[in-house]
Design a protein around this motif. Structure first.
Motif, PDB file in Angstrom:
ATOM      1  N   THR A   1       0.853  -1.178   0.000  1.00 53.57           N
ATOM      2  CA  THR A   1       0.000   0.000   0.000  1.00 53.57           C
ATOM      3  C   THR A   1       0.893   1.233   0.000  1.00 53.57           C
ATOM      4  N   ASP A   2       0.326   2.407   0.248  1.00 55.18           N
ATOM      5  CA  ASP A   2       1.155   3.611   0.296  1.00 55.18           C
ATOM      6  C   ASP A   2       1.039   4.271   1.658  1.00 55.18           C
ATOM      7  N   SER A   3       1.864   5.276   1.871  1.00 55.56           N
ATOM      8  CA  SER A   3       1.999   5.852   3.212  1.00 55.56           C
ATOM      9  C   SER A   3       0.761   6.588   3.688  1.00 55.56           C
ATOM     10  N   THR A   4      -0.187   6.894   2.785  1.00 54.48           N
ATOM     11  CA  THR A   4      -1.397   7.597   3.233  1.00 54.48           C
ATOM     12  C   THR A   4      -2.412   6.665   3.877  1.00 54.48           C
ATOM     13  N   ALA A   5      -2.119   5.358   3.947  1.00 50.64           N
ATOM     14  CA  ALA A   5      -3.031   4.441   4.639  1.00 50.64           C
ATOM     15  C   ALA A   5      -2.999   4.668   6.149  1.00 50.64           C
ATOM     16  N   TYR A   6      -1.889   5.185   6.647  1.00 50.84           N
ATOM     17  CA  TYR A   6      -1.725   5.489   8.080  1.00 50.84           C
ATOM     18  C   TYR A   6      -2.085   4.304   8.966  1.00 50.84           C
ATOM     19  N   LEU A   7      -1.630   3.140   8.521  1.00 52.07           N
ATOM     20  CA  LEU A   7      -1.807   1.936   9.329  1.00 52.07           C
ATOM     21  C   LEU A   7      -0.895   1.997  10.552  1.00 52.07           C
ATOM     22  N   PRO A   8      -1.361   1.517  11.698  1.00 51.28           N
ATOM     23  CA  PRO A   8      -0.466   1.425  12.848  1.00 51.28           C
ATOM     24  C   PRO A   8       0.735   0.541  12.515  1.00 51.28           C
ATOM     25  N   GLN A   9       1.908   0.919  12.995  1.00 52.61           N
ATOM     26  CA  GLN A   9       3.123   0.170  12.708  1.00 52.61           C
ATOM     27  C   GLN A   9       2.983  -1.295  13.115  1.00 52.61           C
ATOM     28  N   GLN A  10       2.351  -1.514  14.245  1.00 50.47           N
ATOM     29  CA  GLN A  10       2.171  -2.879  14.730  1.00 50.47           C
ATOM     30  C   GLN A  10       1.339  -3.705  13.761  1.00 50.47           C
TER      31      GLN A  10
END
Length: 281
Positions: free
Chosen positions: A9-18
Motif C-alpha cells: 500500500t502507500d503511506s497515506t493508509a496510516y496503518l499502525p506500525q504494529q
C-alpha cells in the motif's frame, strides 16, 4: 513476505506500525515538498513538523512516489517469495499514486493487481488489512483483491476541517465549494464520495460540526460489526474525546484506531483536522 500473495500500500493508509508488521504489509512513501526540499512521508517528516511549516506559511506541496519506487517494492516482494502482489492505493481522483503503481506493475517480476480503492487514510488501511487477512488464510490473488474492493465499497470517511483553504490551495476541492465553506464563518464537514473530497454539510460552529461528525459516524456504524478509525492533525484531545464517545455509542465496535494523519494528508487539510472512518466488517 513469505506468503504467496503480498500486500503493498502507500503511506497515506496510516496503518499502525504494529498492524503493518503483524500482517507483513509493505508501504511505499509519498513525498512532501517544503520550501523546495523533498521529504518522504513517514521517514523524513513528521506530522508535527508539517504543522509547524504550515503555521509559518511555508510553501508545502505533495507528490506521488515514482514508478521506480514501486518497482523496487514489487521486486522486494517477489524476492521474498511472493508469486502475486495486491497493490492498494489512495483515490486516483486525488493523487497520481495509482498511475505510478500501474506503470511499475507492467514490468514487475510477478503479477501485480493495482487497486484504486477510492479511499485514503484508514479507509485505505482497512482495505489493506482485509486483503492481508485473505492472503494469510491462503487466498488467491483474485480473492485478496475482492476482499479489498468489498471493504472499500462499504467504508465511509467523514471529516471536519477548520478551514477549506488548504484543500483549495492544493486543488483537492473546488474554489466554489471553498467559498461556500468560508462564507459567514461556516465550519465545513466533508466526505469521500466517488473518490473525491466533497462538502457534505455546513455547520455554524466548530463544536456543532464535531458533534454532527459524531452523529454521522454513529448512524453510519449502525448495530453490526464495524471497525472505526479516528484521525486528527494537531488536535489529539479532540480525537481522544470523539473516540471515547464512539466506544460508548457503537454497539458492534471491533477495532478502534486513533491516530494523527501524516504529512501528505495534513498538507491538504491543515491543523485542526478531525476525521472518522467507518468500515463495516
Amino acid at each position: 513476505m513469505s506468503r504467496h500473495v503480498a500486500i503493498v500500500t502507500d503511506s497515506t493508509a496510516y496503518l499502525p506500525q504494529q498492524a503493518m508488521e503483524r500482517h507483513d504489509i509493505a508501504t511505499v512513501p509519498l513525498t512532501v515538498v517544503i520550501g523546495g526540499r523533498a521529504l518522504e512521508e513517514g521517514n523524513e517528516i513528521s506530522a508535527r513538523s508539517l504543522a509547524q511549516a504550515l503555521a509559518k506559511r511555508r510553501p508545502v506541496t505533495t507528490s506521488r512516489p515514482s514508478p521506480a519506487t514501486f518497482a523496487a517494492a514489487y521486486r522486494s516482494a517477489a524476492e521474498a517469495g511472493a508469486t502475486g502482489i495486491v497493490s492498494l492505493h489512495l483515490s486516483a481522483e486525488i493523487s497520481g499514486t495509482h498511475d505510478a503503481a500501474v506503470l511499475a506493475a507492467k514490468d514487475a517480476p510477478v503479477p501485480v493487481r493495482v487497486v484504486d480503492t477510492g479511499m485514503v487514510a484508514m479507509a485505505l488501511g482497512f482495505c489493506a488489512l482485509a486483503a492481508a487477512e485473505v492472503a494469510e488464510a491462503g487466498g488467491s490473488l483474485d480473492e485478496a483483491v475482492a476482499a479489498a474492493e468489498k471493504r472499500a465499497a462499504g467504508t465511509s470517511a467523514y471529516f471536519y476541517v477548520d478551514t477549506l483553504d488548504y484543500l483549495r490551495r492544493g486543488g483537492r476541492i473546488g474554489a466554489a465549494q471553498a467559498l461556500l465553506g468560508s462564507a459567514l464563518a461556516v465550519k465545513p464537514l466533508l466526505q469521500l464520495a466517488g473518490g473525491r473530497i466533497e462538502l457534505l454539510e455546513k455547520v455554524r460552529t466548530a463544536s456543532r460540526a464535531i458533534a454532527r461528525l459524531e452523529e454521522i459516524a454513529v448512524e453510519r456504524a449502525g448495530a453490526g460489526p464495524v471497525d472505526i478509525a479516528v484521525h486528527h492533525l494537531a488536535t489529539p484531545d479532540r480525537a481522544e474525546s470523539l473516540a471515547g464517545r464512539l466506544r460508548e455509542r457503537v454497539p458492534g465496535l471491533g477495532e478502534l484506531h486513533v491516530s494523527e494523519v501524516g504529512a501528505v494528508i495534513g498538507a491538504h487539510t491543515g491543523p485542526g483536522l478531525l476525521g472518522a472512518v467507518i468500515s463495516p466488517r
